[in-house]
Write a protein that holds these residues in place. Structure first.
Motif, PDB file in Angstrom:
ATOM      1  N   GLN A 189      39.949  39.219  75.761  1.00  0.00           N
ATOM      2  CA  GLN A 189      38.345  39.058  76.002  1.00  0.00           C
ATOM      3  C   GLN A 189      37.728  40.482  76.512  1.00  0.00           C
ATOM      4  O   GLN A 189      38.602  41.213  77.166  1.00  0.00           O
ATOM      5  N   GLN A 231      30.534  34.740  75.449  1.00  0.00           N
ATOM      6  CA  GLN A 231      30.355  33.859  76.807  1.00  0.00           C
ATOM      7  C   GLN A 231      29.261  34.594  77.126  1.00  0.00           C
ATOM      8  O   GLN A 231      28.396  33.833  77.995  1.00  0.00           O
ATOM      9  N   ALA A 249      25.412  33.873  73.100  1.00  0.00           N
ATOM     10  CA  ALA A 249      26.228  33.113  74.189  1.00  0.00           C
ATOM     11  C   ALA A 249      26.305  31.687  74.101  1.00  0.00           C
ATOM     12  O   ALA A 249      25.201  31.048  73.848  1.00  0.00           O
ATOM     13  N   ASP A 285      37.343  30.735  77.145  1.00  0.00           N
ATOM     14  CA  ASP A 285      38.032  31.758  77.575  1.00  0.00           C
ATOM     15  C   ASP A 285      38.696  31.106  79.054  1.00  0.00           C
ATOM     16  O   ASP A 285      38.678  31.890  80.136  1.00  0.00           O
TER      17      ASP A 285
END
Lengths: 163, 296
Positions: B136, B180, B199, B221
């Motif tokens: 990430q 995200q 996103a 995530d």
């Protein structure tokens, strides 16, 4: 590989795609131009660069197939909905706009439920939309009440994750 | 939710408590619950007759965009020096081990367990190569994130904002880019023009330039927040993921391996998670070889 432009692709393959769609639509063949348009629109919007299309027809057919599935599914949902409405009194009939909105909601829920096994799906819909008590669902599906609870839970989890 | 009308089922209640507790901090999770509730209450029962029956063929099975076994042959992803550019440094994480890397001027990278990542500094900025596993990326304030490029065998990704994950699984030759926050530019490895992935979206890239844009979910995530999200997965698969992220050996008896499970499962303490699974399904948990085993 020789690069295509969108115009060339359209000219070369659109008549073929139209025939391909008509063959699969049967009576509903008048929808073929719309679906063909949607397919090419996806191509235009999509990420696959047109130069990279080694097999344009295979790619177009793949996209069109997905649109056809959605199209048929929408028809099924609409037909079932209208059939139910026909059983209700004239005074209770919703407006065309209201019907269209319901159809969109049904398509969305259908997408969320995609992939659930038949009994799980049926249990979820009966519990959450038709408000049947668990005992009634259990009897209807021929399973235990605790199975019904697990099915509903599973359906909820899937919907929440997919939303 | 209507589920609250049936509080007498302790296993169901416990599963929901676990799910809600894991998501309580995120406004987005509550929004989903409300959205779903609204959707379900608004739909008239007249519409449900069609919904009850599943479609004849599943969309996912027929789209088949990601099936592929041929290894990518593009040469650029083999690191090599070009006129003095530094060789990549490699980082590898073992099961249960996470690493955090700071990329000066760009942000930080969190590397999931079981990953292998190459990194080098270039004149333009940073380049990352993800061979397998997940990362990430989180940009720092006022960072020039366009100077970062993340590559995998199937794709390249350039952030235009703040937070995204990239996952690469060599077994299926597939890369998944989930965003995200803000957005990234991403494309197939040999395609120079990228598309924006926003996103809430996720781009899956497979061999042969095949790709698919879809809605992202909390599963992408979840590992960053210490959870594994399972969606109708075989138990064996969930245990494999939990084992990788926790570093604790986990096993189950063969007759349980195919059992489908769903839910949100904390990675640590993994013993509690296994106990939750056992309670939900009426199984037993046994200590074994420094880890745990689920059996009937």
């Amino acid at each position: 590989m020789r690069p295509w432009t969108f115009d060339e692709l359209y000219r070369e393959h659109q008549p073929w795609l139209l025939g391909w769609l008509r063959a699969r639509l049967g009576h509903g063949g008048d929808r073929a131009p719309d679906l063909s348009h949607d397919t090419f629109e996806r191509l235009l919007r999509g990420a696959t660069p047109m130069q990279a299309l080694g097999q344009p027809r295979a790619y177009l057919a793949t996209v069109a197939r997905g649109l056809l599935i959605d199209h048929f599914r929408r028809q099924d949902l609409e037909a079932a909905y209208l059939a139910e409405l026909a059983l209700r009194p004239e005074a209770e009939q919703p407006s065309p706009e209201a019907r269209a909105q319901v159809l969109e909601q049904l398509m969305l829920i259908d997408r969320l439920l995609d992939g659930l096994p038949p009994k799980v799906r049926a249990a979820f819909v009966l519990a959450q939309i038709e408000d049947w008590p668990h005992e009634r669902i259990a009897e209807h599906l021929g399973v235990s009440v605790s199975s019904v609870k697990k099915y509903v839970h599973r359906g909820l989890v899937q919907c929440l994750l997919a939303l | 939710m209507r589920l609250q009308q049936h509080p007498d089922d302790p296993a169901l209640r416990e599963a929901w408590r676990a799910w809600l507790a894991a998501h309580a901090g995120h406004g987005a999770a509550w929004q989903r619950v409300e959205r779903l509730q609204t959707l379900l209450t608004q739909v008239p029962s007249a519409g449900s007759a069609g919904l009850r029956r599943a479609p004849v063929r599943r969309r996912r099975a027929l789209l088949g965009l990601l099936v592929g076994s041929a290894a990518a042959s593009s040469a650029w992803w083999l690191w090599h020096t070009e006129g003095g550019e530094p060789l990549a440094e490699w980082v590898e994480t073992a099961p249960g081990e996470r690493r955090e890397l700071a990329l000066a001027g760009a942000g930080r990278v969190l590397l999931a367990p079981g990953s292998r990542l190459g990194w080098r500094r270039t004149a333009q900025g940073h380049e990352l190569e993800l061979l397998r596993g997940q990362l990430q990326f989180d940009s720092e304030q006022r960072a020039k994130t366009h100077t970062l490029t993340v590559r995998t065998a199937e794709a390249w990704v350039r952030p235009l904002g703040t937070r995204f994950t990239v996952e690469r699984s060599p077994g299926s030759a597939r890369t998944t880019v989930a965003v995200q926050e803000a957005r990234v530019l991403a494309a197939a490895a040999d395609n120079p023009s990228g598309q924006a992935v926003h996103a809430g979206q996720r781009l899956l890239l497979g061999p042969g330039g095949r790709q698919q844009l879809e809605q992202a979910g909390p599963a992408d995530d979840a590992w960053v927040r210490g959870l594994v999200l399972a969606l109708d997965q075989p138990l064996a698969q969930l245990l494999a993921q939990l084992q990788n992220h926790s570093g604790v050996p986990l096993a189950c008896d063969p007759e349980l391996a195919g059992q489908r499970v769903s839910g949100s499962y904390p990675i640590a303490p993994v013993a509690d998670t296994l106990r939750l699974l056992a309670e939900l399904h009426g199984w037993q948990v046994q200590a074994e070889a420094g880890g745990w085993r689920l059996r009937r």
